[in-house]
Enzyme design. Structure first.
Site, PDB file in Angstrom:
ATOM      1  N   GLY A  78       0.825  -1.201   0.000  1.00  0.00           N
ATOM      2  CA  GLY A  78       0.000   0.000   0.000  1.00  0.00           C
ATOM      3  C   GLY A  78       0.860   1.252   0.000  1.00  0.00           C
ATOM      4  O   GLY A  78       2.095   1.195   0.070  1.00  0.00           O
TER       5      GLY A  78
ATOM      6  N   TYR B 224     -16.491   2.977   8.084  1.00  0.00           N
ATOM      7  CA  TYR B 224     -15.026   2.864   8.071  1.00  0.00           C
ATOM      8  C   TYR B 224     -14.452   3.324   9.402  1.00  0.00           C
ATOM      9  O   TYR B 224     -13.654   2.617  10.045  1.00  0.00           O
ATOM     10  CB  TYR B 224     -14.450   3.698   6.926  1.00  0.00           C
TER      11      TYR B 224
END
Length: 353
Positions: free
Chosen positions: A11, A153
Site C-alpha cells: 500500500g 469505516y
C-alpha cells in the site's frame, strides 16, 4: 538485525515504511493481498521495487484468512509488527461495508491472536483521524472522547483500537495505535483527493469540490508520517504503575497501550489545497461545487503534542513542497510531462505569473 512484519506492505504508506525500515537495517516481512480497491498495477510496482532489496520478502494473502498470521508469526518471529492493512476510504464504506468488517475487524482479530501466541516486542496499529467523528473541538487531542463516528469505516477503526486495548490489557502486549491525518505524497492512493484532482486538472476535466469547498484537512506528507512511525517503534508503552498516567498522555491506566496522532498540526482550507495543485501543475482547476458527502466531516486538525513529547519530532513538510513532489512523481510515473499531449493544447490554462 531485527525483523519487522508490515501488513499492507504494498500500500501507499506500507511501501514508504518498508523502504525506510530496509534502509535502517531491518529484515522486513510484508503481507499484502493486492486488493482491487484501486489500481493493482500500482501496488505491484511498489512491491517489485521493495523486492529489489534482499532484506524484503512478501506473502500475497489476506490477513483475515484464519490461521495465516499464526503461521507467519511462528515462522518469522517478528520483534516489531506494524499493521497497516485495511479496507480504506470513507465513501466506499457506504457501498461495501462487509469488506470493512472482514479486513479491518476480522483481520485485526487474526493479528492479535497471532501476537498472543507469539508476542512481539511492540505492535503498532494504524487507526485514523476519522474516529474523532462528530467532535467539534479542534485541534483533536488523543485524550478527547471519540464516541460518535460518522462512517462505518471510522467505526471499524475505532473498534480495532478497543480490540487492541483488550489484548494489551489481558496479555501484556505493548501496543501503539496511530491516528493518521490525510496522508499524501508520491505513490499515493488514486482514491484520494490529491491524486484525483491532479489527474483531472492535467486532463482539463472538472474536479468535484465537496461541501462547496467549505472544508479543512490536516495534510500530512508521507515521509513525515513514516518518520513518526519509525521513531515510535522504539517508544514501547509500559503498563503504568498504580494506574497513574502523566497529564496529556493517552497511555491506558490498565494496559501497555497508547494512541498517538500523527499529523502536520495545521488545518488547511480545501481552496488552499487546490491552489497548491494549480501552482504545481501550472494549470487552473475547473471546479464543480457539490454538497457534503455522507460520512465526511468538515474539518480535521491534529494536536501532535504527544508525538513531540515522546520523540522530539514534529511533521514539518509544507503543503506546497509536498504537493509539488507528488505532481512531479505523477508526471514521471504516468508520462504526462508533455501537457499538450495530456490535456490537449486548447485546454491548457496556465496560471498568470
Amino acid at each position: 538485525m531485527r525483523t519487522a512484519l508490515v501488513t499492507g506492505s504494498s500500500g501507499f504508506i506500507g511501501y514508504h515504511l518498508c523502504q525506510r525500515l530496509l534502509a535502517d537495517g531491518f529484515r522486513v516481512v510484508g503481507i499484502d493481498n493486492l486488493s482491487e480497491y484501486y489500481d493493482v498495477t500500482l501496488k505491484k510496482r511498489r512491491q517489485t521495487m521493495l523486492l529489489q532489496s534482499p532484506g524484503f520478502s512478501v506473502l500475497n494473502s489476506a490477513i483475515e484468512t484464519e490461521g495465516l498470521l499464526d503461521e507467519v508469526f511462528a515462522r518469522e518471529r517478528p520483534e516489531i509488527v506494524v499493521h497497516l492493512a485495511a479496507q480504506a476510504g470513507v465513501r466506499h464504506s457506504l457501498e461495501d461495508p462487509r469488506s470493512y468488517l472482514n479486513s479491518n475487524m476480522k483481520g485485526t482479530f487474526e493479528l492479535l491472536e497471532a501476537a498472543r501466541a507469539y508476542p512481539p516486542e511492540h505492535m503498532l496499529l494504524a487507526s485514523t483521524s476519522s474516529v474523532y467523528g462528530a467532535n467539534t473541538k479542534l485541534p483533536y487531542a488523543e485524550i478527547d472522547r471519540t464516541d460518535h463516528q460518522m462512517s462505518f469505516y471510522a467505526a471499524t477503526k475505532k473498534a480495532t483500537e478497543s480490540m487492541a486495548h483488550s489484548y494489551a490489557h489481558l496479555y501484556d502486549l505493548p501496543v501503539t495505535m496511530f491516528r493518521f491525518f490525510t496522508v499524501y505524497g508520491p505513490w499515493g492512493r488514486p482514491d484520494m483527493a490529491l491524486f484525483k484532482f491532479t489527474k483531472a486538472i492535467l486532463r482539463g476535466e472538472p474536479i468535484d469540490v465537496y461541501n462547496h469547498g467549505q472544508m479543512m484537512r490536516d495534510f500530512t506528507y508521507v515521509t513525515d508520517l513514516v518518520q513518526g512511525i519509525r521513531l515510535l517503534i522504539d517508544v514501547v508503552p509500559r503498563r503504568p504503575e498504580g494506574g497513574v498516567v502523566p497529564e496529556g498522555d493517552s497511555l491506558s491506566p490498565v494496559a501497555p497501550w497508547r494512541v498517538i496522532n500523527i499529523g502536520n498540526s495545521r488545518a488547511v482550507p480545501l481552496g488552499d489545497f487546490i491552489s497548491a495543485i494549480e501552482q504545481a501543475t501550472g494549470l487552473t482547476a475547473r471546479r464543480n461545487p457539490m454538497s457534503m458527502q455522507p460520512g465526511d466531516v468538515p474539518a480535521t486538525w491534529a494536536d501532535a503534542t504527544l508525538l513531540h513529547d515522546l520523540t522530539g519530532y514534529r511533521p514539518h513538510t509544507g503543503l506546497a513542497e509536498g504537493v509539488q513532489a507528488f505532481v512531479d512523481w505523477y508526471r514521471g510515473y504516468y508520462g504526462t510531462n508533455d501537457w499538450a499531449e495530456t490535456v490537449g493544447a486548447g485546454d491548457l490554462r496556465r496560471l498568470s505569473g
